[in-house]
Design a protein around this motif. Structure first.
Motif, PDB file in Angstrom:
ATOM      1  N   SER A 164       9.500  59.937  67.407  1.00  0.00           N
ATOM      2  CA  SER A 164      10.647  59.019  67.317  1.00  0.00           C
ATOM      3  C   SER A 164      11.489  59.056  68.581  1.00  0.00           C
ATOM      4  CB  SER A 164      11.538  59.390  66.130  1.00  0.00           C
ATOM      5  OG  SER A 164      10.850  59.228  64.924  1.00  0.00           O
ATOM      6  N   ASN A 165      11.535  60.222  69.217  1.00  0.00           N
ATOM      7  CA  ASN A 165      12.403  60.393  70.384  1.00  0.00           C
ATOM      8  C   ASN A 165      11.703  60.208  71.718  1.00  0.00           C
ATOM      9  OD1 ASN A 165      15.027  61.087  69.184  1.00  0.00           O
ATOM     10  ND2 ASN A 165      13.871  62.752  68.275  1.00  0.00           N
ATOM     11  N   SER A 166      10.411  59.846  71.676  1.00  0.00           N
ATOM     12  CA  SER A 166       9.697  59.666  72.939  1.00  0.00           C
ATOM     13  C   SER A 166       8.834  58.413  72.903  1.00  0.00           C
ATOM     14  CB  SER A 166       8.818  60.883  73.251  1.00  0.00           C
ATOM     15  OG  SER A 166       8.051  60.627  74.419  1.00  0.00           O
ATOM     16  N   PHE A 167       9.317  57.384  73.569  1.00  0.00           N
ATOM     17  CA  PHE A 167       8.553  56.141  73.682  1.00  0.00           C
ATOM     18  C   PHE A 167       7.209  56.401  74.357  1.00  0.00           C
ATOM     19  CE2 PHE A 167       7.363  52.382  76.152  1.00  0.00           C
ATOM     20  CZ  PHE A 167       7.329  51.425  75.148  1.00  0.00           C
ATOM     21  N   THR A 168       7.194  57.283  75.344  1.00  0.00           N
ATOM     22  CA  THR A 168       5.961  57.590  76.085  1.00  0.00           C
ATOM     23  C   THR A 168       4.915  58.217  75.178  1.00  0.00           C
ATOM     24  OG1 THR A 168       7.235  57.908  78.103  1.00  0.00           O
ATOM     25  CG2 THR A 168       5.007  58.833  78.060  1.00  0.00           C
ATOM     26  N   LEU A 169       5.318  59.216  74.384  1.00  0.00           N
ATOM     27  CA  LEU A 169       4.366  59.876  73.491  1.00  0.00           C
ATOM     28  C   LEU A 169       3.888  58.936  72.394  1.00  0.00           C
ATOM     29  CD1 LEU A 169       5.774  63.494  73.120  1.00  0.00           C
ATOM     30  CD2 LEU A 169       3.811  62.717  74.451  1.00  0.00           C
ATOM     31  N   ARG A 170       4.783  58.099  71.881  1.00  0.00           N
ATOM     32  CA  ARG A 170       4.353  57.104  70.888  1.00  0.00           C
ATOM     33  C   ARG A 170       3.287  56.201  71.484  1.00  0.00           C
ATOM     34  NH1 ARG A 170       9.657  56.381  69.862  1.00  0.00           N
ATOM     35  NH2 ARG A 170       9.718  54.278  70.695  1.00  0.00           N
ATOM     36  N   GLY A 171       3.464  55.821  72.729  1.00  0.00           N
ATOM     37  CA  GLY A 171       2.480  54.971  73.397  1.00  0.00           C
ATOM     38  C   GLY A 171       1.140  55.669  73.570  1.00  0.00           C
ATOM     39  N   ILE A 172       1.182  56.956  73.935  1.00  0.00           N
ATOM     40  CA  ILE A 172      -0.058  57.732  74.112  1.00  0.00           C
ATOM     41  C   ILE A 172      -0.831  57.794  72.799  1.00  0.00           C
ATOM     42  CG2 ILE A 172      -0.956  60.074  74.498  1.00  0.00           C
ATOM     43  CD1 ILE A 172       1.338  60.403  76.570  1.00  0.00           C
ATOM     44  N   ILE A 173      -0.126  58.152  71.714  1.00  0.00           N
ATOM     45  CA  ILE A 173      -0.778  58.275  70.413  1.00  0.00           C
ATOM     46  C   ILE A 173      -1.241  56.907  69.917  1.00  0.00           C
ATOM     47  CG2 ILE A 173      -0.489  58.994  68.003  1.00  0.00           C
ATOM     48  CD1 ILE A 173      -0.492  61.341  69.929  1.00  0.00           C
ATOM     49  N   GLY A 174      -0.404  55.893  70.083  1.00  0.00           N
ATOM     50  CA  GLY A 174      -0.766  54.544  69.647  1.00  0.00           C
ATOM     51  C   GLY A 174      -2.010  54.022  70.335  1.00  0.00           C
ATOM     52  N   ARG A 175      -2.140  54.298  71.631  1.00  0.00           N
ATOM     53  CA  ARG A 175      -3.342  53.863  72.354  1.00  0.00           C
ATOM     54  C   ARG A 175      -4.564  54.658  71.930  1.00  0.00           C
ATOM     55  NH1 ARG A 175       0.436  53.489  76.379  1.00  0.00           N
ATOM     56  NH2 ARG A 175      -0.095  55.517  77.245  1.00  0.00           N
ATOM     57  N   ARG A 176      -4.358  55.932  71.618  1.00  0.00           N
ATOM     58  CA  ARG A 176      -5.502  56.773  71.238  1.00  0.00           C
ATOM     59  C   ARG A 176      -6.124  56.311  69.927  1.00  0.00           C
ATOM     60  NH1 ARG A 176      -5.596  63.201  69.850  1.00  0.00           N
ATOM     61  NH2 ARG A 176      -7.813  63.257  69.357  1.00  0.00           N
ATOM     62  N   PHE A 177      -5.292  55.778  69.013  1.00  0.00           N
ATOM     63  CA  PHE A 177      -5.784  55.335  67.708  1.00  0.00           C
ATOM     64  C   PHE A 177      -5.455  53.856  67.504  1.00  0.00           C
ATOM     65  CE2 PHE A 177      -4.580  59.908  66.908  1.00  0.00           C
ATOM     66  CZ  PHE A 177      -5.884  60.397  66.891  1.00  0.00           C
ATOM     67  N   PRO A 178      -6.241  52.955  68.107  1.00  0.00           N
ATOM     68  CA  PRO A 178      -5.934  51.531  67.983  1.00  0.00           C
ATOM     69  C   PRO A 178      -6.155  50.975  66.579  1.00  0.00           C
ATOM     70  CG  PRO A 178      -7.994  51.851  69.170  1.00  0.00           C
ATOM     71  CD  PRO A 178      -7.400  53.208  68.979  1.00  0.00           C
ATOM     72  N   LEU A 179      -6.921  51.706  65.745  1.00  0.00           N
ATOM     73  CA  LEU A 179      -7.088  51.309  64.344  1.00  0.00           C
ATOM     74  C   LEU A 179      -6.872  52.544  63.478  1.00  0.00           C
ATOM     75  CD1 LEU A 179      -7.885  49.272  62.120  1.00  0.00           C
ATOM     76  CD2 LEU A 179     -10.270  49.936  62.497  1.00  0.00           C
ATOM     77  N   ILE A 180      -5.939  52.439  62.530  1.00  0.00           N
ATOM     78  CA  ILE A 180      -5.655  53.530  61.605  1.00  0.00           C
ATOM     79  C   ILE A 180      -5.963  53.052  60.193  1.00  0.00           C
ATOM     80  CG2 ILE A 180      -3.898  55.088  60.663  1.00  0.00           C
ATOM     81  CD1 ILE A 180      -2.387  54.796  63.329  1.00  0.00           C
ATOM     82  N   VAL A 181      -6.829  53.792  59.502  1.00  0.00           N
ATOM     83  CA  VAL A 181      -7.172  53.498  58.113  1.00  0.00           C
ATOM     84  C   VAL A 181      -6.525  54.571  57.249  1.00  0.00           C
ATOM     85  CG1 VAL A 181      -9.040  53.225  56.441  1.00  0.00           C
ATOM     86  CG2 VAL A 181      -9.377  52.473  58.814  1.00  0.00           C
ATOM     87  N   VAL A 182      -5.750  54.159  56.264  1.00  0.00           N
ATOM     88  CA  VAL A 182      -5.058  55.090  55.380  1.00  0.00           C
ATOM     89  C   VAL A 182      -5.717  55.045  54.013  1.00  0.00           C
ATOM     90  CG1 VAL A 182      -2.859  55.714  54.331  1.00  0.00           C
ATOM     91  CG2 VAL A 182      -2.906  54.715  56.627  1.00  0.00           C
ATOM     92  N   ASP A 183      -6.241  56.175  53.591  1.00  0.00           N
ATOM     93  CA  ASP A 183      -6.882  56.272  52.281  1.00  0.00           C
ATOM     94  C   ASP A 183      -5.823  56.545  51.221  1.00  0.00           C
ATOM     95  OD1 ASP A 183      -9.226  56.463  50.596  1.00  0.00           O
ATOM     96  OD2 ASP A 183      -8.886  58.619  50.525  1.00  0.00           O
ATOM     97  N   GLU A 184      -5.979  55.915  50.048  1.00  0.00           N
ATOM     98  CA  GLU A 184      -5.077  56.152  48.912  1.00  0.00           C
ATOM     99  C   GLU A 184      -3.605  55.995  49.321  1.00  0.00           C
ATOM    100  OE1 GLU A 184      -6.309  56.303  46.041  1.00  0.00           O
ATOM    101  OE2 GLU A 184      -8.376  56.900  46.378  1.00  0.00           O
ATOM    102  N   PHE A 185      -3.306  54.862  49.931  1.00  0.00           N
ATOM    103  CA  PHE A 185      -1.958  54.624  50.453  1.00  0.00           C
ATOM    104  C   PHE A 185      -0.881  54.775  49.376  1.00  0.00           C
ATOM    105  CE2 PHE A 185       1.603  51.789  51.525  1.00  0.00           C
ATOM    106  CZ  PHE A 185       1.980  52.331  52.731  1.00  0.00           C
ATOM    107  N   GLN A 186      -1.241  54.465  48.124  1.00  0.00           N
ATOM    108  CA  GLN A 186      -0.239  54.534  47.048  1.00  0.00           C
ATOM    109  C   GLN A 186       0.272  55.956  46.831  1.00  0.00           C
ATOM    110  OE1 GLN A 186      -3.465  54.023  46.529  1.00  0.00           O
ATOM    111  NE2 GLN A 186      -4.160  55.456  44.953  1.00  0.00           N
TER     112      GLN A 186
END
Length: 200
Positions: A164-186
């Motif tokens: 939340s406090n690092s735009f740079t780190l969010r960008g790094i992680i976001g690029r690393r996982f361009p597709l996120i699948v969440v199992d049992e979202f409920q």
């Protein structure tokens, strides 16, 4: 190998997610093919050929058992070279990785170590830490910052704070996982949902 023929609904999910970059929520009863749809979506995303390691499709679940079930299903569907492009993880395991790699940016020591519940209980008793969950969390966060000992319950809050406090780190992680699948979202808790929002 059985040939997979998607329904019209599944085809729309694939088009929206893979070609349109949209999010999709798949709802259906048990045994109706939700996991198969998720795995097929990942397969098609990888087959586009735009993904190269270390970038991966991330399959997130709330339990190790669910992760193992998804991994077994995917093992049937994916070729060996494509399996490098998949990452199966629980929320807590991914949070532990993020905090271990980047925790020094939120005041943690360079060397950190995840402790199990038994060790947490022993430390709590030995040091007279509070027993109530609400009072214990700040004490466990203090333990993480002073000694680098990461209790299970602080992993996600620390990872959320970090991203939340690092735009740079969010960008790094976001690029690393361009597709996120969440199992049992409920079954996603509020803390896990907060983590998902900063991941994606």
């Amino acid at each position: 190998m059985e040939v997979f023929t998607p329904t019209d609904e599944q085809h729309h999910v694939f088009c929206d997610v893979i070609d349109g970059g949209a999010s999709a929520l798949v709802t259906a009863g048990p045994g109706t093919g939700k996991s198969r749809t998720a795995i097929e979506c990942a397969t098609r995303f990888i087959e586009k050929g735009e993904l190269t390691y270390p970038y991966q499709v991330l399959f997130l679940s709330f339990s190790n058992a669910a992760v193992r079930r998804l991994a077994r299903s995917a093992g049937i569907q994916f070729k060996r070279k494509q399996q490098r492009l998949l990452r199966f993880s629980t929320y807590h395991a991914l949070a532990a990785e993020v905090v271990s790699l980047y925790g020094r940016f939120v005041g943690l020591p360079r060397q950190v170590r995840v402790i199990d519940k038994l060790e947490e209980n022993l430390i709590s008793i030995e040091r007279g830490l509070p027993t109530g969950k609400q009072e214990l969390l700040p004490a466990l966060l203090g333990l993480a910052r002073s000694e680098g000992l990461l209790a299970f319950d602080v992993l996600i809050p620390l990872a959320v704070s970090l991203l939340s406090n690092s735009f740079t780190l969010r960008g790094i992680i976001g690029r690393r996982f361009p597709l996120i699948v969440v199992d049992e979202f409920q079954d996603t808790s509020q803390a896990q949902w907060n983590f998902l929002k900063v991941l994606g």
